[in-house]
Design a protein around this motif. Structure first.
Motif, PDB file in Angstrom:
ATOM      1  N   ASP A   1      -5.530   5.005   1.893  1.00 56.85           N
ATOM      2  CA  ASP A   1      -6.753   4.424   1.359  1.00 56.85           C
ATOM      3  C   ASP A   1      -6.513   2.997   0.886  1.00 56.85           C
ATOM      4  OD1 ASP A   1      -8.534   6.366   1.924  1.00 56.85           O
ATOM      5  OD2 ASP A   1      -8.720   7.160  -0.118  1.00 56.85           O
ATOM      6  N   ARG A   2      -5.376   2.793   0.252  1.00 56.49           N
ATOM      7  CA  ARG A   2      -5.041   1.450  -0.213  1.00 56.49           C
ATOM      8  C   ARG A   2      -4.921   0.505   0.970  1.00 56.49           C
ATOM      9  NH1 ARG A   2      -5.555  -0.991  -4.908  1.00 56.49           N
ATOM     10  NH2 ARG A   2      -4.599   0.776  -5.971  1.00 56.49           N
TER      11      ARG A   2
ATOM     12  N   CYS B   1      -6.277  -2.704 -10.842  1.00 56.08           N
ATOM     13  CA  CYS B   1      -5.342  -2.156  -9.864  1.00 56.08           C
ATOM     14  C   CYS B   1      -5.880  -0.915  -9.167  1.00 56.08           C
ATOM     15  CB  CYS B   1      -4.025  -1.800 -10.550  1.00 56.08           C
ATOM     16  SG  CYS B   1      -3.088  -3.241 -10.994  1.00 56.08           S
TER      17      CYS B   1
ATOM     18  N   LEU C   1      -7.989   1.618  -6.934  1.00 54.23           N
ATOM     19  CA  LEU C   1      -8.579   1.532  -5.606  1.00 54.23           C
ATOM     20  C   LEU C   1     -10.095   1.544  -5.766  1.00 54.23           C
ATOM     21  CD1 LEU C   1      -7.625   1.665  -2.630  1.00 54.23           C
ATOM     22  CD2 LEU C   1      -8.142   4.090  -2.736  1.00 54.23           C
TER      23      LEU C   1
ATOM     24  N   SER D   1      -8.232  -0.625   2.109  1.00 52.89           N
ATOM     25  CA  SER D   1      -8.832  -1.674   1.279  1.00 52.89           C
ATOM     26  C   SER D   1      -8.150  -3.015   1.557  1.00 52.89           C
ATOM     27  CB  SER D   1      -8.786  -1.299  -0.200  1.00 52.89           C
ATOM     28  OG  SER D   1      -7.489  -1.401  -0.705  1.00 52.89           O
TER      29      SER D   1
ATOM     30  N   ASP E   1      -0.710   0.115  -6.460  1.00 53.13           N
ATOM     31  CA  ASP E   1      -0.562   1.543  -6.763  1.00 53.13           C
ATOM     32  C   ASP E   1       0.414   1.755  -7.919  1.00 53.13           C
ATOM     33  OD1 ASP E   1      -2.302   2.533  -4.637  1.00 53.13           O
ATOM     34  OD2 ASP E   1      -0.756   1.757  -3.302  1.00 53.13           O
TER      35      ASP E   1
ATOM     36  N   ALA F   1       0.853  -1.189   0.000  1.00 50.22           N
ATOM     37  CA  ALA F   1       0.000   0.000   0.000  1.00 50.22           C
ATOM     38  C   ALA F   1       0.886   1.234   0.000  1.00 50.22           C
ATOM     39  CB  ALA F   1      -0.906   0.001   1.222  1.00 50.22           C
TER      40      ALA F   1
END
Lengths: 882, 458
Positions: A138-139, A445, A447, A142, A291, A134
């Motif tokens: 935010d990643r 990929c 998000l 998730s 990312d 990450a």
């Protein structure tokens, strides 16, 4: 590319010895061009014919044969495992956001692990683990959500710090990382060898495998598969399984009656390198850097790295095309951004020597989920394709579910999210597919935050009011190709752009939806709900009533003008569909069900209604525009427009009447709102739609009318504990399990589908219970919002997952709906869930690893219902899925 | 402080101009497809000029770049006047007569040139009458001289250059009753300008060059790569033949003082130029003109200053060197540019950058690793460079702008570095000239189909 090469070979009728593939190793096979005539001719008939010798076809054959079916023929146009399967990166990854996908991947992993032992074929299985990185908070959220799901399934998984990442994989640059997820049991395999191992086992179980045999088309008679035509003759069969990968669409369209399989191929690139000076260990974990859009695995001492670029290159839009096949070359310029990301992630690899850039087309689907199941138009025609480049992860599980489907009539898990019947002909336009997959591939990929929507292939199906609503600030989402309003941005408030509402936290439309909800509660709102599936079933005699009484669990023999909420259940009592049915006359019924039921429900009814010319079923979805007038003043608006009394005495709840609204006559008015609020839905023949809308809005002014969208509707229905099919309800949920016993008339005097199962449940109790949770210590402004799929804990133990959630503006709390199970503390066995069990627990909901206290309720707050008209039947149904 | 990319673009694009030769009946019969030109000033105001025009009474197109020094007056005058002199030199006797008769009888004049001008390319209104009279005198002489022979382009170009320079000189000696004009003609004569002019007519390309601007042909080889062919020789100290010529024209006693520090008489970089009467007139003439001239001229130290070792004028000529080239289908474009470009870029790079720009990025050869040993790092570098090339191509709609972007912004790897570009463009006026010269570029694109058809006819 080898697959295409082989296709060329088979085009010129080269033949190779059938049994040879078993003795040859995979690497020799693809280059071997030994041309011999087939020694074994095709059988004239078989029970099942599978087309496609990749991971999917072999997995289906393997599982069918395991389940005892022997009369199976697998046809492969080239060589086994020579297509996408051969070029697959071989990463078995269980970190999937959707529960059914996760289960498939988990099963695949377990299957592959023991496959070598079972078959003696080397599969290259290596448990390396995987690390998902990450780069942003935010990643990480998730990833935490996925980690929560994995953990409750008993799959080891942990969120780790960047430092720990470095310990697991010394080559990773961790400076831009905020965290990572480590799944230690993820594995690597040689996908071609896995496929060969499955084929070997299937073959030992009696499955006949024929290579270099192309299926030209499938013959269908009277809606049933009768056989396949191949370049080596015809095989009669009962079941056909289309596992043709990226050619599945074409194969589906090759026959006289097309089977629509919406998938489209895109070029996919990955890089192979020579070994490092100090060759990489084969046990080094696979790295996924979403990312950076890349994945990196160890490969023969070097690395294999590919990714999902922002600008994919779709191909074969016009079907198999020699020119495009020849152009399938390395495209370094295209791969450039991914190479940037690779060297950024592993700067130490600069000096590593390139071996090859592999261009391997993958097929993608319109919603990023694979396609499995039976064709809605041809019984016995099954499909398993469109893996969105996760074929090896899903292969085992998907093959198992499809085999179960063929053998048992339905898989052992709810596979609705993957069901071919979620699509119709509308998703089969090549232009649509080409545009959509260009969005889907990068999305692999991207998000995914709550309430994300596809941006391509939009404005396909719209209500006649689309432009009017759009001009008033409507923000749109799409369901089954239909544009539906999320909410209306008030004039002058243009701060809302797409990015701001994409968050795991409180979204920026919060207050806007709040004011729409308030208006529904206090005045009146109008929501365009035209997307609903609408069927009319009528007969000359009593055929319609009799058939429907058998297919639906509630009693439909009600007075004309009554509306009945009822499940359309399967034999196990599970919801195949959840409908509102209005009795228009003695012999005709009007049936409303969720938008995405259009294909599924049609097929279900078509296959079960008697083939009787006196009985007519018509899909009238397109004929009506539906306006939902929600709120206490809806009655005033409508009575002023129709000069007809609309009060409860004259127009009780759950009632349906054709009347005039403004100048327009023949408007079908029903006193339901799908929210539990008072109001009406108007089914308006489309040519009157604009007129009626204008009249309603003009007349409504003095009652404070305003437009509202589906977000308001969702908040209203969830706070009232309404279950929606497709979201909360599925084929494995019975009315008994969700407090809807009152919609089942076990004693209606005739047999109906699912009756026995429901009887049993009534007597013995249920093993899961639909429950409403009110989040207690959750800060709406500061905390992560629930979405769906959050684990539920009772007294610290996992008992189930949420299925939907919304903020209740009335309760000023978040409400989650979900199922509670009772697992035996020692054996894990499912026990009966009693009311006491539900009521006597302390509950917590896990949102991305953080647990919030929740209060469980089995019945909605009665204070939320402003009016009750018919005492026995509170409107307790709804359909829309967000 | 850096300029944003859009600020950089607005500076770079301020002077860009494109002309597309109109197609007739859907079929382009000109061997020229069109041209792109642009100018990036370093001096304020810029001392470079450019001109482009289509000859209306004869066939062909004229394009030229002019690099002024000691002010821009001479370059300005040459840019306005030279093409008329060339066009007139090319006109057949009958047309000259017709024009003269029209002027004589006050009838409307046949237009001679169609100019293709950027709004910033101005003509001086005040001097037009004066310039016209000089031109008319020239064509009257041509009428009188009527040789009867068809005009040779090479001769026409040489005559036009020499005649214009002569007129500039004469106008300054005679002066003008109007004090503004009087000062103007003196400034024109005392400043200087080089000129590099192309005349394209079918497959015949003539380059007439005076000074150190340069013409270069972009040729696409069979393998798709780009190479450069020089179509002019620089007239400066680096050109041995030129040094030789100057030495031949003056007594041996002056040999040492003729070229000092790579400059003519230790002062002037170009060895051929318009104007610059300080290197052409006798000392007496210079003194007389300056003394009788206006005060501004008198006060100017430069004009009063007589070059050292000034014994046998003239030291300088405007006579051009003319090169004729028959266009071939592989000749894709012509670049005319002032020395500001050539100082910063090798012609080979110019050929490649313009070639790839005009061919479009999709013509960039794909990379194949094949059996080569390539590391990830090397591939990364290569791809980064290719991407930079593509991105800068997409920014520009004008080949000349694209070239300037490279000339100013190129880093050591030959790719445009935005930071560098931004720095160079944000230099204050007084510093700009230290880091770069005025750059003027015209890129002429040829129509290979038409050229191929011409070839087949012949």
């Amino acid at each position: 590319a080898a697959r295409m090469f082989l296709r060329l070979l088979s085009d010129i009728q080269w033949r190779a010895a059938h049994p040879k593939w078993r003795r040859m190793t995979s690497s020799q096979r693809s280059t071997s061009t030994t041309a011999e005539p087939h020694p074994i001719s095709l059988p004239a008939q078989a029970q099942v014919v599978i087309c496609g010798g990749g991971i999917m076809g072999t997995s289906v054959a393997y599982h069918l044969s395991k389940m005892g079916w022997k009369d199976i023929v697998l046809l492969e146009q080239g060589r086994l495992a020579a297509g996408t399967t051969r070029f697959c990166a071989g990463i078995v990854s269980t970190a999937r956001p959707m529960s059914i996908e996760l289960k498939m991947a988990h099963y695949s992993n377990k299957l592959y692990q023991q496959l070598e032992q079972e078959t003696g074929v080397q599969t290259g299985y290596m448990k390396t683990g995987s690390i998902s990185l990450a780069q942003t908070q935010d990643r990480l959220i998730s990833l935490k959500r996925i980690a929560s799901s994995l953990n409750v399934m008993g799959i080891p998984c942990e969120i780790i710090s960047p430092k720990k990442v470095l310990q697991l994989h010394p080559l990773i640059n961790i400076h831009d990382l905020v965290g990572a997820m480590y799944v230690p049991e993820d594995a690597l395999v040689s996908s071609a060898n896995v496929s060969l191992a499955l084929a070997t086992a299937a073959s030992r179980n009696g499955v006949q495998i024929h290579e270099r045999t192309s299926v030209s088309h499938v013959t269908i008679q009277k809606g049933r598969v009768t056989g396949v035509e191949t370049d080596r003759g015809r095989i009669q069969c009962e079941f056909f399984v289309n596992c043709a990968g990226q050619w599945a669409y074409e194969l589906g369209h090759s026959g006289e009656e097309p089977v629509h399989i919406p998938l489209h191929a895109c070029e996919h690139f990955y890089l192979l390198t020579h070994p490092l000076k100090e060759p990489l260990s084969s046990s080094l974990p696979t790295v996924v850097d979403p990312d950076g859009r890349i994945y990196i695995r160890n490969w023969q001492g070097g690395i294999l790295s590919g990714g999902f670029e922002k600008n994919p290159k779709p191909l074969f839009t016009e079907g198999r095309n020699q020119l495009e096949i020849q152009n399938l070359q390395e495209d370094w310029d295209h791969f450039g951004p991914l190479l940037d990301a690779l060297l950024r992630r592993m700067p130490g690899l600069e000096a590593l020597q390139i071996m090859q850039l592999v261009n391997c087309p993958e097929s993608f689907t319109p919603d990023m989920r694979c396609i499995m199941g039976e064709s809605p138009t041809a019984q016995g025609y099954f499909v398993l394709a469109g893996m969105n480049s996760a074929g090896i992860s899903y292969g085992g599980g998907a093959g198992k579910y499809l085999a179960e489907w063929i053998v048992n009539g339905y898989p052992s898990e709810n596979v609705w999210p993957l069901d071919l019947k979620r699509f119709g002909t509308l998703q089969s336009s090549r232009t649509f597919l080409r545009h959509r997959v260009m969005e889907v591939m990068p999305l692999m990929c991207d998000l995914k935050v709550p309430r994300w929507d596809f941006q391509t292939g939009r404005q396909l199906r719209t209500s006649p009011l689309y432009d009017r609503l759009d001009a008033q600030g409507a923000r749109w989402m799409e369901k089954h190709g239909f544009e539906r309003v999320k909410y209306f941005v008030p004039p002058g408030n243009d701060l809302l752009d797409l990015d701001h509402s994409k968050t795991f936290y409180k979204p920026d439309w919060f207050d806007i939806v709040g004011s729409e909800v308030k208006c529904c509660k206090e005045a009146v709102c109008v929501i365009d709900m035209s997307s609903f599936t609408k069927f009319e079933i009528s007969s000359t005699g009593d055929e319609a009533l009799e058939s429907l009484q058998y297919l639906f669990s509630n009693d439909l023999d009600v007075p004309v003008g009554h509306v009945v909420h009822t499940g359309m259940l399967n034999e196990k009592g599970g919801y195949e569909n959840d409908c509102s049915i209005a009795r228009l006359s003695k012999r005709s019924f009007f049936m409303i069900s969720p938008t995405d039921q259009q294909v599924r429900c049609w097929a279900w009814l078509k296959n079960r209604l008697p083939n009787d010319s006196n009985l007519v079923m018509e899909d009238v979805t397109w004929k009506y525009t539906a306006l939902n007038l929600i709120g206490p003043r809806a009655v005033d608006v409508l009575s002023e427009l129709s000069y007809a009394p609309m009060t409860a005495e004259h127009f009780p709840s759950l009632f349906c009447k054709e009347m005039s609204v403004g100048y327009a006559n023949g408007i079908r008015v029903m006193s339901i709102t799908h929210t539990g609020e008072p109001g009406f839905v108007l089914y308006i023949p489309i040519e009157y739609a604009l007129h009626v809308y204008n009249e309603v809005m003009n007349m409504g002014q003095k009652y404070g009318i305003r437009n509202a969208g589906y977000y308001a509707l969702r908040s209203l229905r969830i706070e009232k504990f309404f279950a929606f099919w497709g979201q909360d309800l599925d084929a494995f949920t019975t009315p008994m399990e969700c407090g809807r016993e009152f919609q089942v008339k076990l004693d209606k005097g005739m047999q109906f589908l699912g009756q026995e199962a429901l009887w049993e449940q009534k007597q013995n109790g249920v093993y899961k219970r639909f429950t409403m949770f009110i989040l207690e210590d959750h800060d709406t402004d500061m905390d992560l919002w629930p979405w769906w799929g959050e684990p539920i804990f009772r007294n610290g133990r996992y008992v189930g997952k949420t299925t939907s959630s919304a903020y209740s503006y009335t309760l000023e709390r978040h409400v989650c709906l979900g199922f509670v199970h009772h697992f035996d503390e020692k054996t894990g066995e499912k026990l009966v869930v009693t009311t006491d069990f539900i009521n006597q627990g302390e509950y917590e909901i896990d949102i991305a690893g953080q647990r919030f206290q929740a209060k469980a309720k089995l019945y909605p707050f009665s204070s939320l219902f402003t009016q009750r008209r018919r005492k026995d039947e509170v409107e307790l149904s709804g359909y829309q899925r967000e | 402080f850096y300029l944003t990319p859009s600020q950089v673009n607005s500076i770079l694009k301020a002077n860009e101009y494109s002309f597309k030769v109109p197609e007739f009946d859907g079929k382009n019969v000109s061997s020229v497809l069109g041209f792109d030109s642009n100018q990036l000033p370093a001096n304020a105001p810029t001392e470079d000029r450019r001109s482009a025009a289509t000859c209306l009474q004869t066939r062909g197109m004229l394009l030229g770049v002019f690099d002024g020094h000691a002010g821009c007056a001479c370059a300005q005058a040459v840019s306005e006047r030279l093409f008329y002199y060339i066009a007139v030199s090319l006109l057949p006797h009958e047309t000259l007569l017709e024009i003269e008769n029209a002027v004589e009888s006050g009838r409307a004049l046949l237009p001679i040139l169609q100019w293709h001008k950027h709004p910033n390319d101005y003509f001086s209104k005040e001097a037009s009458k004066l310039y016209f009279n000089s031109l008319r005198t020239y064509w009257q002489e041509l009428i009188d001289l009527n040789s009867g022979e068809t005009t040779d382009v090479r001769e026409a170009l040489i005559n036009a250059f020499k005649r214009l320079d002569n007129d500039i000189s004469l106008e300054a000696q005679v002066g003008d009753p109007n004090s503004f004009l009087n000062y103007l003609v003196l400034r024109v004569a005392f400043s200087g300008a080089t000129a590099c002019v192309a005349h394209v007519d079918g497959v015949d390309l003539h380059i007439a060059n005076t000074g150190d601007s340069r013409a270069m042909l972009g040729v696409q080889e069979e393998d798709g790569s780009w190479s450069a062919v020089n179509l002019s020789y620089d007239h400066n100290a680096q050109n041995e033949h030129e040094v030789e010529r100057v030495k031949m024209e003056h007594p041996k006693s002056e040999e040492k003082s003729l070229v000092k520090q790579d400059r003519l008489l230790g002062l002037l970089m170009p060895f051929r130029a318009f104007g610059d009467v300080k290197f052409k007139w006798s000392i007496e003439l210079q003194k007389r003109v300056v003394e009788s001239g206006p005060d501004q001229l008198n006060d100017n130290e430069y004009t009063k200053f007589i070059p050292p070792n000034y014994h046998t004028p003239p030291y300088l000529t405007a006579e051009p060197e003319v090169i004729h080239h028959k266009l071939r289908p592989q000749d894709k474009f012509l670049v005319l540019a002032t020395d500001g470009l050539w100082e910063t870029m090798h012609r080979q790079d110019v050929a490649r950058i313009v070639g790839e720009y005009l061919a479009g990025v999709h013509h960039q050869q794909p990379i194949a690793v094949g059996g080569y040993k390539v590391t990830l790092g090397q591939m990364h570098g290569l791809l980064t460079e290719r991407r930079a090339r593509i991105s800068s191509v997409f920014e520009d709609q004008n080949a000349a702008t694209h070239l300037i972007r490279h000339a100013v912004g190129n880093n050591e790897f030959g790719t445009v570095d935005h930071e560098r570009l931004s720095k160079m463009l944000s230099l204050p006026e007084e510093l700009a000239r230290m880091y770069r010269d005025d750059i003027t570029i015209i890129v002429v694109q040829f129509n290979s189909h038409v050229i191929g058809a011409y070839q087949n006819e012949e």
